[in-house]
Design a protein around this motif. Sequence first.
Motif, PDB file in Angstrom:
ATOM      1  N   ASP A 224       0.815  -1.208   0.000  1.00 48.59           N
ATOM      2  CA  ASP A 224       0.000   0.000   0.000  1.00 48.59           C
ATOM      3  C   ASP A 224       0.854   1.266   0.000  1.00 48.59           C
ATOM      4  OD1 ASP A 224       0.900  -0.391   2.676  1.00 48.59           O
ATOM      5  OD2 ASP A 224      -0.697   0.921   3.399  1.00 48.59           O
ATOM      6  N   ASN A 225       2.153   1.114  -0.285  1.00 45.31           N
ATOM      7  CA  ASN A 225       3.055   2.253  -0.346  1.00 45.31           C
ATOM      8  C   ASN A 225       3.863   2.222  -1.634  1.00 45.31           C
ATOM      9  OD1 ASN A 225       2.939   3.818   2.246  1.00 45.31           O
ATOM     10  ND2 ASN A 225       3.328   1.790   3.103  1.00 45.31           N
ATOM     11  N   GLU A 226       4.320   3.396  -2.041  1.00 43.28           N
ATOM     12  CA  GLU A 226       5.169   3.447  -3.228  1.00 43.28           C
ATOM     13  C   GLU A 226       6.461   2.673  -3.010  1.00 43.28           C
ATOM     14  OE1 GLU A 226       5.647   7.477  -4.484  1.00 43.28           O
ATOM     15  OE2 GLU A 226       3.517   7.721  -4.995  1.00 43.28           O
ATOM     16  N   SER A 227       6.942   2.658  -1.762  1.00 43.79           N
ATOM     17  CA  SER A 227       8.166   1.897  -1.477  1.00 43.79           C
ATOM     18  C   SER A 227       7.952   0.409  -1.704  1.00 43.79           C
ATOM     19  CB  SER A 227       8.629   2.155  -0.042  1.00 43.79           C
ATOM     20  OG  SER A 227       7.654   1.729   0.896  1.00 43.79           O
ATOM     21  N   ASP A 228       6.720  -0.072  -1.543  1.00 43.31           N
ATOM     22  CA  ASP A 228       6.424  -1.480  -1.811  1.00 43.31           C
ATOM     23  C   ASP A 228       6.571  -1.784  -3.303  1.00 43.31           C
ATOM     24  OD1 ASP A 228       5.732  -2.100   0.880  1.00 43.31           O
ATOM     25  OD2 ASP A 228       3.745  -1.255   0.573  1.00 43.31           O
ATOM     26  N   VAL A 229       6.061  -0.880  -4.123  1.00 49.05           N
ATOM     27  CA  VAL A 229       6.157  -1.065  -5.572  1.00 49.05           C
ATOM     28  C   VAL A 229       7.614  -1.031  -6.013  1.00 49.05           C
ATOM     29  CG1 VAL A 229       5.503  -0.112  -7.821  1.00 49.05           C
ATOM     30  CG2 VAL A 229       3.854  -0.066  -5.922  1.00 49.05           C
ATOM     31  N   ARG A 230       8.367  -0.095  -5.458  1.00 53.93           N
ATOM     32  CA  ARG A 230       9.790   0.007  -5.817  1.00 53.93           C
ATOM     33  C   ARG A 230      10.568  -1.214  -5.328  1.00 53.93           C
ATOM     34  NH1 ARG A 230       9.090   5.739  -4.324  1.00 53.93           N
ATOM     35  NH2 ARG A 230       9.066   6.969  -6.249  1.00 53.93           N
ATOM     36  N   ALA A 231      10.208  -1.707  -4.145  1.00 57.11           N
ATOM     37  CA  ALA A 231      10.895  -2.897  -3.624  1.00 57.11           C
ATOM     38  C   ALA A 231      10.653  -4.096  -4.518  1.00 57.11           C
ATOM     39  CB  ALA A 231      10.418  -3.198  -2.200  1.00 57.11           C
ATOM     40  N   ALA A 232       9.413  -4.235  -4.998  1.00 60.94           N
ATOM     41  CA  ALA A 232       9.112  -5.333  -5.924  1.00 60.94           C
ATOM     42  C   ALA A 232       9.944  -5.199  -7.191  1.00 60.94           C
ATOM     43  CB  ALA A 232       7.621  -5.340  -6.253  1.00 60.94           C
ATOM     44  N   GLU A 233      10.022  -3.981  -7.734  1.00 64.31           N
ATOM     45  CA  GLU A 233      10.838  -3.754  -8.924  1.00 64.31           C
ATOM     46  C   GLU A 233      12.289  -4.131  -8.654  1.00 64.31           C
ATOM     47  OE1 GLU A 233      10.268   0.334  -9.825  1.00 64.31           O
ATOM     48  OE2 GLU A 233       8.284   0.058 -10.718  1.00 64.31           O
ATOM     49  N   ASN A 234      12.796  -3.728  -7.487  1.00 64.72           N
ATOM     50  CA  ASN A 234      14.190  -4.017  -7.157  1.00 64.72           C
ATOM     51  C   ASN A 234      14.444  -5.512  -6.972  1.00 64.72           C
ATOM     52  OD1 ASN A 234      14.867  -1.300  -7.245  1.00 64.72           O
ATOM     53  ND2 ASN A 234      14.510  -0.984  -5.061  1.00 64.72           N
ATOM     54  N   ALA A 235      13.381  -6.244  -6.608  1.00 63.90           N
ATOM     55  CA  ALA A 235      13.486  -7.701  -6.463  1.00 63.90           C
ATOM     56  C   ALA A 235      13.233  -8.420  -7.779  1.00 63.90           C
ATOM     57  CB  ALA A 235      12.510  -8.196  -5.397  1.00 63.90           C
ATOM     58  N   GLY A 236      12.842  -7.671  -8.808  1.00 63.77           N
ATOM     59  CA  GLY A 236      12.602  -8.263 -10.120  1.00 63.77           C
ATOM     60  C   GLY A 236      11.277  -8.994 -10.228  1.00 63.77           C
ATOM     61  N   ILE A 237      10.280  -8.571  -9.417  1.00 62.31           N
ATOM     62  CA  ILE A 237       8.974  -9.228  -9.462  1.00 62.31           C
ATOM     63  C   ILE A 237       7.871  -8.190  -9.691  1.00 62.31           C
ATOM     64  CG2 ILE A 237       9.749 -11.106  -7.973  1.00 62.31           C
ATOM     65  CD1 ILE A 237       8.190  -9.794  -5.673  1.00 62.31           C
ATOM     66  N   ASP A 238       6.671  -8.666 -10.004  1.00 55.79           N
ATOM     67  CA  ASP A 238       5.523  -7.796 -10.219  1.00 55.79           C
ATOM     68  C   ASP A 238       4.970  -7.282  -8.895  1.00 55.79           C
ATOM     69  OD1 ASP A 238       5.808  -8.267 -12.887  1.00 55.79           O
ATOM     70  OD2 ASP A 238       3.996  -9.494 -13.116  1.00 55.79           O
ATOM     71  N   SER A 239       4.163  -6.230  -8.993  1.00 54.63           N
ATOM     72  CA  SER A 239       3.582  -5.627  -7.793  1.00 54.63           C
ATOM     73  C   SER A 239       2.098  -5.366  -7.985  1.00 54.63           C
ATOM     74  CB  SER A 239       4.285  -4.302  -7.472  1.00 54.63           C
ATOM     75  OG  SER A 239       4.137  -3.379  -8.546  1.00 54.63           O
ATOM     76  N   ALA A 240       1.379  -5.346  -6.860  1.00 60.41           N
ATOM     77  CA  ALA A 240      -0.027  -4.952  -6.843  1.00 60.41           C
ATOM     78  C   ALA A 240      -0.194  -3.904  -5.750  1.00 60.41           C
ATOM     79  CB  ALA A 240      -0.936  -6.148  -6.578  1.00 60.41           C
ATOM     80  N   PHE A 241      -0.725  -2.759  -6.106  1.00 62.45           N
ATOM     81  CA  PHE A 241      -0.983  -1.680  -5.148  1.00 62.45           C
ATOM     82  C   PHE A 241      -2.433  -1.781  -4.709  1.00 62.45           C
ATOM     83  CE2 PHE A 241      -2.165   2.637  -3.919  1.00 62.45           C
ATOM     84  CZ  PHE A 241      -1.099   2.991  -3.097  1.00 62.45           C
ATOM     85  N   ILE A 242      -2.654  -1.981  -3.404  1.00 64.86           N
ATOM     86  CA  ILE A 242      -4.017  -2.134  -2.901  1.00 64.86           C
ATOM     87  C   ILE A 242      -4.527  -0.803  -2.372  1.00 64.86           C
ATOM     88  CG2 ILE A 242      -3.213  -2.939  -0.627  1.00 64.86           C
ATOM     89  CD1 ILE A 242      -5.775  -4.751  -0.616  1.00 64.86           C
TER      90      ILE A 242
END
Length: 218
Positions: free
Chosen positions: A171-189
């Motif tokens: 639920d944070n932009e840092s979550d989306v960026r962390a997923a990108e940095n891990a090389g995986i997809d993200s879902a923003f709730i």
Amino acid sequence: MTYDTVVFDNDGVLVGRTRFDVLRDATRDAFEECGVEEPDPDDVERMTIGATPGSVGTVCQTYDLDPGSFWRTRDDVVSKAQQQEAREGRKTPYDDLDQLQSLEVEMGIVSSNQQATVDFLVNHFDGFDRFGAAYGREPTIHSLQLRKPNPHYIEQALGDLDAGNALFVGDNESDVRAAENAGIDSAFIRRPHRRDWELNVWPTWEIERLSDLHDIVG
């Protein structure tokens, strides 16, 4: 897209967020436990949210405190305050948590909150038995550098879960960026506190409720 693993942020995604005043009061109590009876309110706020190794060092120098000892105390007191909020029914799981029981994937939790807080919430509430990994921060200053968007804890969870194609829900932009940095997809709730939030990142998916994952996971 088919995913075999879904990892979740905890606060604001699976359980409600802790009120800021609770965290601030606990941080003030931590100063008092370390012998500082009247800390500057600005220093309390800096140590409540968004602390960095540098800011911890600067604040501790002001009060002649050992940074490592102070931060361990701070994390312990703040964790216990959040546990009390859960015991008294003010911090609870979202009402759609049960939707995950029928999600046929491996699941984990990665939080920037304390490991002690994550462990307590997982053990205290029903519905967390499906999570095969649950990571929070260690009570060390170094752990502040490992918070999202650093993918450190996400990568640990993915390793534990033997993930192939994974999705991270936050639920944070840092979550989306962390997923990108891990090389995986993200879902923003878009929980109520994020309903009208304007994003400066581009998640793979946007969802309203956990039940939306059934259509995404495949």
